[in-house]
Motif scaffolding. Structure first.
Motif, PDB file in Angstrom:
ATOM      1  N   GLY A 349     -22.072   2.688  -0.080  1.00 48.93           N
ATOM      2  CA  GLY A 349     -22.694   1.376  -0.059  1.00 48.93           C
ATOM      3  C   GLY A 349     -22.914   0.898  -1.485  1.00 48.93           C
ATOM      4  O   GLY A 349     -22.482   1.541  -2.446  1.00 48.93           O
ATOM      5  N   ARG A 350     -23.609  -0.209  -1.638  1.00 47.63           N
ATOM      6  CA  ARG A 350     -23.827  -0.767  -2.960  1.00 47.63           C
ATOM      7  C   ARG A 350     -24.995  -0.048  -3.646  1.00 47.63           C
ATOM      8  O   ARG A 350     -26.044   0.176  -3.051  1.00 47.63           O
ATOM      9  N   LYS A 351     -24.796   0.316  -4.906  1.00 46.36           N
ATOM     10  CA  LYS A 351     -25.838   0.948  -5.713  1.00 46.36           C
ATOM     11  C   LYS A 351     -26.215   0.014  -6.859  1.00 46.36           C
ATOM     12  O   LYS A 351     -25.412  -0.805  -7.310  1.00 46.36           O
ATOM     13  N   SER A 352     -27.422   0.192  -7.356  1.00 41.62           N
ATOM     14  CA  SER A 352     -27.878  -0.541  -8.537  1.00 41.62           C
ATOM     15  C   SER A 352     -28.562   0.439  -9.477  1.00 41.62           C
ATOM     16  O   SER A 352     -29.334   1.300  -9.035  1.00 41.62           O
ATOM     17  N   MET A 353     -28.293   0.310 -10.775  1.00 45.31           N
ATOM     18  CA  MET A 353     -28.930   1.174 -11.764  1.00 45.31           C
ATOM     19  C   MET A 353     -30.196   0.494 -12.282  1.00 45.31           C
ATOM     20  O   MET A 353     -30.137  -0.591 -12.847  1.00 45.31           O
ATOM     21  N   ARG A 354     -31.333   1.129 -12.046  1.00 45.58           N
ATOM     22  CA  ARG A 354     -32.605   0.563 -12.475  1.00 45.58           C
ATOM     23  C   ARG A 354     -32.695   0.518 -14.003  1.00 45.58           C
ATOM     24  O   ARG A 354     -32.314   1.473 -14.686  1.00 45.58           O
ATOM     25  N   LYS A 355     -33.215  -0.591 -14.534  1.00 50.29           N
ATOM     26  CA  LYS A 355     -33.346  -0.739 -15.982  1.00 50.29           C
ATOM     27  C   LYS A 355     -34.489   0.099 -16.543  1.00 50.29           C
ATOM     28  O   LYS A 355     -34.433   0.555 -17.678  1.00 50.29           O
ATOM     29  N   GLU A 356     -35.527   0.312 -15.734  1.00 53.17           N
ATOM     30  CA  GLU A 356     -36.732   0.931 -16.262  1.00 53.17           C
ATOM     31  C   GLU A 356     -36.619   2.434 -16.477  1.00 53.17           C
ATOM     32  O   GLU A 356     -37.354   3.011 -17.287  1.00 53.17           O
ATOM     33  N   ASP A 357     -35.699   3.119 -15.758  1.00 48.27           N
ATOM     34  CA  ASP A 357     -35.632   4.577 -15.910  1.00 48.27           C
ATOM     35  C   ASP A 357     -34.221   5.154 -15.774  1.00 48.27           C
ATOM     36  O   ASP A 357     -34.046   6.370 -15.780  1.00 48.27           O
ATOM     37  N   ASN A 358     -33.207   4.306 -15.658  1.00 49.18           N
ATOM     38  CA  ASN A 358     -31.811   4.766 -15.536  1.00 49.18           C
ATOM     39  C   ASN A 358     -31.562   5.606 -14.296  1.00 49.18           C
ATOM     40  O   ASN A 358     -30.707   6.500 -14.284  1.00 49.18           O
ATOM     41  N   GLN A 359     -32.317   5.326 -13.233  1.00 45.94           N
ATOM     42  CA  GLN A 359     -32.152   5.982 -11.939  1.00 45.94           C
ATOM     43  C   GLN A 359     -31.524   4.999 -10.964  1.00 45.94           C
ATOM     44  O   GLN A 359     -31.979   3.870 -10.838  1.00 45.94           O
ATOM     45  N   ALA A 360     -30.479   5.435 -10.268  1.00 46.91           N
ATOM     46  CA  ALA A 360     -29.828   4.560  -9.294  1.00 46.91           C
ATOM     47  C   ALA A 360     -30.721   4.354  -8.078  1.00 46.91           C
ATOM     48  O   ALA A 360     -31.390   5.277  -7.604  1.00 46.91           O
ATOM     49  N   SER A 361     -30.708   3.145  -7.573  1.00 45.73           N
ATOM     50  CA  SER A 361     -31.351   2.809  -6.306  1.00 45.73           C
ATOM     51  C   SER A 361     -30.263   2.780  -5.241  1.00 45.73           C
ATOM     52  O   SER A 361     -29.225   2.124  -5.428  1.00 45.73           O
ATOM     53  N   LEU A 362     -30.478   3.476  -4.112  1.00 40.62           N
ATOM     54  CA  LEU A 362     -29.402   3.633  -3.137  1.00 40.62           C
ATOM     55  C   LEU A 362     -29.965   3.879  -1.744  1.00 40.62           C
ATOM     56  O   LEU A 362     -31.109   4.302  -1.588  1.00 40.62           O
ATOM     57  N   ASN A 363     -29.145   3.584  -0.741  1.00 41.15           N
ATOM     58  CA  ASN A 363     -29.529   3.848   0.642  1.00 41.15           C
ATOM     59  C   ASN A 363     -29.585   5.357   0.887  1.00 41.15           C
ATOM     60  O   ASN A 363     -28.852   6.131   0.267  1.00 41.15           O
ATOM     61  N   MET A 364     -30.449   5.764   1.830  1.00 41.98           N
ATOM     62  CA  MET A 364     -30.532   7.162   2.212  1.00 41.98           C
ATOM     63  C   MET A 364     -30.295   7.295   3.711  1.00 41.98           C
ATOM     64  O   MET A 364     -30.631   6.397   4.494  1.00 41.98           O
ATOM     65  N   TYR A 365     -29.728   8.438   4.098  1.00 46.51           N
ATOM     66  CA  TYR A 365     -29.404   8.697   5.497  1.00 46.51           C
ATOM     67  C   TYR A 365     -30.021  10.027   5.921  1.00 46.51           C
ATOM     68  O   TYR A 365     -30.059  10.988   5.147  1.00 46.51           O
ATOM     69  N   ILE A 366     -30.531  10.061   7.138  1.00 44.91           N
ATOM     70  CA  ILE A 366     -31.035  11.310   7.708  1.00 44.91           C
ATOM     71  C   ILE A 366     -29.870  11.953   8.440  1.00 44.91           C
ATOM     72  O   ILE A 366     -29.267  11.353   9.339  1.00 44.91           O
ATOM     73  N   ILE A 367     -29.545  13.187   8.053  1.00 44.61           N
ATOM     74  CA  ILE A 367     -28.320  13.842   8.515  1.00 44.61           C
ATOM     75  C   ILE A 367     -28.667  15.175   9.168  1.00 44.61           C
ATOM     76  O   ILE A 367     -29.466  15.957   8.641  1.00 44.61           O
ATOM     77  N   GLU A 368     -28.051  15.431  10.323  1.00 43.57           N
ATOM     78  CA  GLU A 368     -28.283  16.680  11.061  1.00 43.57           C
ATOM     79  C   GLU A 368     -26.970  17.431  11.228  1.00 43.57           C
ATOM     80  O   GLU A 368     -25.922  16.830  11.487  1.00 43.57           O
ATOM     81  N   VAL A 369     -27.030  18.757  11.048  1.00 42.07           N
ATOM     82  CA  VAL A 369     -25.850  19.599  11.259  1.00 42.07           C
ATOM     83  C   VAL A 369     -25.650  19.815  12.751  1.00 42.07           C
ATOM     84  O   VAL A 369     -26.561  20.278  13.455  1.00 42.07           O
ATOM     85  N   LYS A 370     -24.442  19.467  13.208  1.00 39.27           N
ATOM     86  CA  LYS A 370     -24.073  19.691  14.607  1.00 39.27           C
ATOM     87  C   LYS A 370     -22.715  20.376  14.620  1.00 39.27           C
ATOM     88  O   LYS A 370     -21.697  19.757  14.306  1.00 39.27           O
TER      89      LYS A 370
END
Length: 394
Positions: A349-370
């Motif tokens: 998906g689309r990511k953005s690099m935060r100016k204040e700390d150089n940490q990317a902002s990104l979507n997260m997914y809850i993933i289960e092993v099946k």
């Protein structure tokens, strides 16, 4: 007199410094130092980091490179050791004259190389390391992170667990080094914020071979949820030994950090990973047009599904491209200034690099092993994840 042992050692050193890809590097190439774990505890992650980086570089070079310059990769093995990482980063800067270093996995190694990057005034990025300190208390303007740190993972995952898994009692198990301690603290804070209780915290050494000494403490704690921060081969040993000693199948829900169970080690873990829950920024079954185009091509080339380490490493190379095109230059200082505030498209998906700390902002997914697959069972949009700014140095 040259012995065979000394000759082989010399050859190994030369091979380690070879430029990856077709043909030798030219003076015009953009030199990317890929300093990652090809041996040691973190090697399963390092394999995917290398594949993801090379895959992106091959794609970009096939289309003419970045601003007309091809990317040349020089691969080094940090042996899952931060002291080795610092030593080899020094060699990459001084001997190879690399323009950018990426690939570090061990959080201690990333912090060490970050200090060198600041000294050299050349940007670097991690695509794996979890310690929030990298873009927090020990941040620097030349250090970037495109992956989700442990606090982002914890915010997404623990909130989901609190809503979807019954029980109040949590046990947290983290390897005894920078990442493990930091991640345990961040997960513990999220457990408490969600009204649950951490009843036991366990810190085996990184690279532990026998986890059975901790099983009595786990049983005595009577957890409803056990969360582990163990990486790579450590998770293989932990979960297979838990099964051998009858803790799996478990009466508690088993989960942990995104690097615990991955495409790189799930085969070795087998059915001991069944039902494992994690919060991650990627799964190969992600239903987006970009991922549907990316994942099959990756698997066709390497014979394995990409994991989050591969796709974050792939996305880092495209961040360099996007920032360079925004700046109109690959000059180190121009690139460093252009990366913060850049948004770019990735298979996640689309990511953005935060100016204040150089940490990317990104979507997260809850993933289960099946079985042997990873299935998305929940989504947490980037806009809903509040990342505190703990960087005060720029």
């Amino acid at each position: 007199m040259i012995t065979y042992k000394r000759l082989f050692a010399g050859l190994a050193s030369i091979v380690a410094m070879l430029t990856v890809g077709a043909g030798a590097a030219s003076a015009q190439d953009y030199k990317l130092g890929l300093l990652t774990s090809m041996s040691g505890t973190l090697a399963p992650a390092g394999k995917q980091v290398r594949w993801g980086t090379e895959f992106a570089v091959d794609e970009i070079n096939a289309k003419g490179g970045i601003l007309g310059r091809k990317i040349a990769i020089t691969l080094e093995d940090d042996e899952s050791n931060p002291q080795v990482a610092a030593r080899k980063a020094e060699r990459l800067y001084q001997d190879v004259k690399v323009d950018f270093i990426t690939g570090t996995i061990h959080s201690g190694g990333t912090l060490a190389v970050g200090q060198l990057a600041e000294r050299e005034k050349k940007p670097m990025a991690t695509t794996v390391s979890y310690s929030s300190n990298i873009t927090g208390s020990q941040c620097n303007p030349y250090m970037f992170r495109v992956n989700a740190h442990a606090g982002i993972q914890a915010a997404a995952m623990v909130t989901w667990l609190a809503k979807n898994v019954k029980g109040e009692r949590y046990v947290i198990l983290g390897p005894d080094y920078e990442m493990g301690r930091n991640a345990a603290d961040l997960f513990s804070a999220e457990v408490k914020r969600n009204g649950k209780t951490v009843v036991e915290t366990i810190f085996p050494p990184l690279g532990a071979t026998d986890f059975s000494t901790y099983f009595g403490r786990i049983r005595a704690a009577r957890p409803d949820v056990l969360l582990t921060m163990t990486p790579g081969n450590d998770t293989v040993r932990l979960l297979t030994q838990m099964k051998e000693f009858g803790l799996i199948p478990a009466s508690f829900k088993l989960g942990g950090a995104a690097g615990a169970v991955t495409a790189g080690n799930i085969g070795a873990i087998g059915d001991a990973a069944e039902g494992f829950i994690t919060g991650a920024s990627y799964s190969a079954d992600l239903d987006t047009p970009a991922n549907k185009a990316f994942a099959p091509r990756f698997k066709a080339k390497y014979g394995e599904d990409p994991d989050l380490f591969a796709v974050d490493s792939y996305s880092l190379v495209y961040l360099i491209k996007a920032a360079a095109e925004k700046a109109g230059s690959l000059d180190a200082e121009a690139l460093r200034k252009a990366i913060p505030g850049t948004s770019w498209d990735t298979p996640q998906g689309r990511k953005s690099m935060r100016k204040e700390d150089n940490q990317a902002s990104l979507n997260m997914y809850i993933i289960e092993v099946k079985g042997k697959d990873f299935k998305i069972v929940g989504t947490v949009p980037a806009a809903e994840i509040k990342i505190p700014n703990e960087c005060t140095k720029f």
